[in-house]
Every structure is written in C-alpha cells, then in structure tokens.
Enzyme design. Structure first.
Site, mmCIF file in Angstrom:
data_model
loop_
_atom_site.group_PDB
_atom_site.id
_atom_site.type_symbol
_atom_site.label_atom_id
_atom_site.label_comp_id
_atom_site.label_asym_id
_atom_site.label_seq_id
_atom_site.Cartn_x
_atom_site.Cartn_y
_atom_site.Cartn_z
ATOM 1 N N ASP A 84 -16.480 -1.025 12.744
ATOM 2 C CA ASP A 84 -16.559 -2.215 11.737
ATOM 3 C C ASP A 84 -15.656 -1.468 10.869
ATOM 4 O OD1 ASP A 84 -18.352 -4.368 12.296
ATOM 5 O OD2 ASP A 84 -19.909 -2.834 12.187
ATOM 6 N N ARG A 93 -15.974 1.964 7.772
ATOM 7 C CA ARG A 93 -16.736 3.068 8.516
ATOM 8 C C ARG A 93 -16.073 4.161 8.421
ATOM 9 N NH1 ARG A 93 -21.012 -0.195 7.657
ATOM 10 N NH2 ARG A 93 -21.390 -1.737 9.505
ATOM 11 N N ARG A 123 -17.034 -10.204 1.878
ATOM 12 C CA ARG A 123 -16.568 -10.035 3.219
ATOM 13 C C ARG A 123 -15.725 -11.297 3.310
ATOM 14 N NH1 ARG A 123 -21.443 -8.755 6.513
ATOM 15 N NH2 ARG A 123 -19.709 -8.132 8.421
ATOM 16 N N LYS A 148 -15.622 -13.280 13.534
ATOM 17 C CA LYS A 148 -16.904 -13.352 13.443
ATOM 18 C C LYS A 148 -17.289 -14.204 12.203
ATOM 19 C CE LYS A 148 -17.257 -8.853 11.247
ATOM 20 N NZ LYS A 148 -17.795 -7.417 11.325
ATOM 21 N N HIS A 149 -18.410 -14.584 12.027
ATOM 22 C CA HIS A 149 -19.630 -14.710 13.154
ATOM 23 C C HIS A 149 -19.634 -16.048 13.507
ATOM 24 C CE1 HIS A 149 -20.260 -11.255 10.104
ATOM 25 N NE2 HIS A 149 -20.687 -10.693 11.241
ATOM 26 N N HIS A 193 -29.753 -9.690 9.060
ATOM 27 C CA HIS A 193 -30.147 -8.280 9.265
ATOM 28 C C HIS A 193 -31.729 -7.915 9.055
ATOM 29 C CE1 HIS A 193 -26.121 -7.247 8.110
ATOM 30 N NE2 HIS A 193 -26.118 -6.450 9.077
ATOM 31 N N ASP A 225 -23.857 -10.393 18.242
ATOM 32 C CA ASP A 225 -24.093 -9.808 16.940
ATOM 33 C C ASP A 225 -25.210 -8.483 17.244
ATOM 34 O OD1 ASP A 225 -23.832 -8.291 14.404
ATOM 35 O OD2 ASP A 225 -24.173 -10.227 13.245
#
Length: 324
Positions: free
Chosen positions: A73, A81, A149, A179-180, A192, A262
């Site tokens: 990601d 990351r 994002r 995505k998504h 999440h 996901d």
C-alpha cells in the site's frame, strides 16, 4: 506443469503477509510447501532498501520459479508503507485533487508524476504493484478511513486523476490496483472494524460512485469493498456477493482485470479466515488478501485453499512478464 524435471506445486489464490523485516525459516518452509500467489508488505517489513531487497529476494526464492505478485500500500499521504527518511514523502491524493480542481492540467500532471515516483521507489526494491489509486468519492459524511485518500467528490475528475496515476505507474513498469469497488465513499463506518451499509439507490451509485472505476476499468488489478450496498445486494457485502461482482463490478463498471478482495481480516467480515476466503473466491474474486502475517493463520488459509487454476497463473505471469 514442469520445471527442471520436477512437478511444480501450484500457488494458492491468496496474497498473504509476513511478520517482520526478514523472512523467518518457518515462513519460508510454509511458502515452499504451499506457495501463495502473492505477498503484501507493510511498514513492519520495510526498514531500508538493502533489507527490503533481501526480503524480496528471499520471498521469491521460497515461493519458487512461479509468478509471485509482491504488493504494497503506497498511496501517498498517511497510507505509505515505505516512509521517510529512507523513502520520499508523497502527498495525499486529496491534495492532488485540490490542485486539479483549481488547475485541471496541473492536477493531472501531478497525479501522473506521483505515479511515476511511486513506481521508481517500488521497482528499485523489486516490488511489482501498489494498492492505488483509491477511486472512492469524498462525501460530507465519508468515514475517516477514506478521508484524504480520496481525490475528491467530482466523479469525472476522480476518474481522470486515477487514470493519470495509473499511467505514471505503468511508465515505471508498476501495476496499480483500483479500489475499493464499487465505491467506499458513502460508508459512514470504518470497515476495518464493522460492516457498513450503503443505502443509496442504484441510480445514485451509477451517476457517481461507479463512474471513476468505469473510467479506469482497464486497470490490471482491482479490489473489492467490504460494504453492503442495499440496492445491489442487500444480503452480502461486495466482497462476498456473486451478484454484485457479476452485475456491477464486471458488468456496469466493466472491470476485466484480476479482482482482489480487501483484507479478509477486517472486522466487517465474520467467520474463520478460510471460510471468508472460500466465500470471496466463490463470489468471483480471483485472489484473496490476508494481511495479519500470523504464521498459524496463514498456514491454515493456504492449506485450506485449492491450487490456482492454470488460467489464473497464466494471467499472473502475463501481468508480471514472467513465464508461467
């Protein structure tokens, strides 16, 4: 399929994770016995360039001479990351969208440049793909799980910026993941932790949420959302819905690339991980994503899944430009 005179074990249709910055002996043994189709890397795996190159090399060695998709990601902003000071800081996509709202050509140039920079940073350490661009629209009540994002609220502009970022990635020989699908922007809750429900009508979704994905439907990889869309399938979240994947993602959006779930470890889904994975594959996902990096859980998942079909391995090999 033969390699060097011996049968080659087929990969399992999963993208899994590892625990730390070095591949543990137990992880290497598992991947040799039950190779995954891919591995996703996180900040815990990425300390510096030399270390990350070693990890990438060890993963490819453990998984053997087969297509292996290495993914991270690396969106920009808070979802990055590979981080400073070892790697460059990248802007959040909301900043790119704000620039495009003022000056469309400058915004498109910025999106393309961000894609090219991501490609440079990832390709030099041997990573194949980034889980970007995020094509979810921004609404006034969009959950902070998406937040900055998103490129913004204009479906046409978000689609154009997503295409520009994908072009930049492709110029650097990197794969992108849209995505998504079919759109996370209307969710008021964070998938999440819990399962959001979207109550927009099918017409509202078609006018707005689906359009950026349709504009980028030729992307090589795409990812589902763990959301229930009442107008599209009131019974199942998108990741687990054969109807939604067939009629909306493959149909109305027109996506023809490889479809990833996901992260199946997210709180929006229930049940043991192998059951979640089997349901996602049965619904129409090509690959399932499991990001926790727990060895026992990963082993249970890879042991439970059937091997990839030859067609899937051929498609992976074509994307990665490596022989199947």
């Amino acid at each position: 399929m033969l390699r060097r005179g011996r049968p080659l074990t087929r990969a399992r249709p999963a993208i899994v994770a590892v625990a730390g910055p070095a591949l543990a002996a137990e992880e290497a043994a598992l991947f040799t016995r039950r190779p995954p189709a891919g591995v996703i890397l996180f900040a815990r795996n990425c300390r510096d360039r030399a270390q990350l190159r070693r990890l990438v090399s060890d993963l490819r060695t453990a998984c053997g001479p087969r297509p292996l998709l290495l993914l991270v990601d690396q969106e920009g902003g808070r979802v990055q990351r590979l981080r400073p000071p070892e790697w460059r800081a990248l802007p959040a996509m909301a900043a790119v969208g704000a620039l495009a709202a003022r000056d469309p050509e400058a915004g498109l140039c910025a999106a393309r440049l961000v894609g090219r920079l991501i490609a440079h940073d990832l390709a030099e350490v041997g990573i194949d793909a980034t889980a970007a661009p995020c094509l979810d629209l921004a609404f006034p009540d969009t959950t902070e799980a998406i937040g900055d994002r998103s490129f913004g609220s204009d479906p046409e502009l978000v689609g154009r910026l997503g295409r520009a970022l994908l072009e930049g990635l492709a110029q650097g020989a990197l794969l992108g993941v849209i995505k998504h699908m079919p759109g996370h922007g209307r969710a008021r809750l964070d998938s999440h932790h819990t399962l959001p429900v979207v109550r927009a009508t099918a017409a509202e979704l078609a006018r707005a949420d689906l359009r950026p994905f349709a504009a980028c439907a030729d992307a090589p990889l795409g990812m589902t959302a763990h959301l229930v869309y009442e107008a599209l399938d009131p019974e199942r979240p998108a990741t687990l819905s054969p109807r939604l994947i067939r009629e909306t993602i493959r149909g109305a959006i027109g996506f023809r690339g490889l479809l990833l779930s996901d992260d199946l470890n997210m709180g929006a889904l229930a049940g043991p991980l192998p059951e979640r994975a089997s349901a996602a594959l049965a619904a129409g996902c090509d690959l399932v994503l499991a990001c926790r990096g727990d060895l026992a859980e990963t082993a249970a998942l890879l042991d439970a899944l059937p091997p990839c079909c030859e067609r899937l391995e051929e498609r992976l090999a074509a994307l990665l430009d490596r022989p199947a």
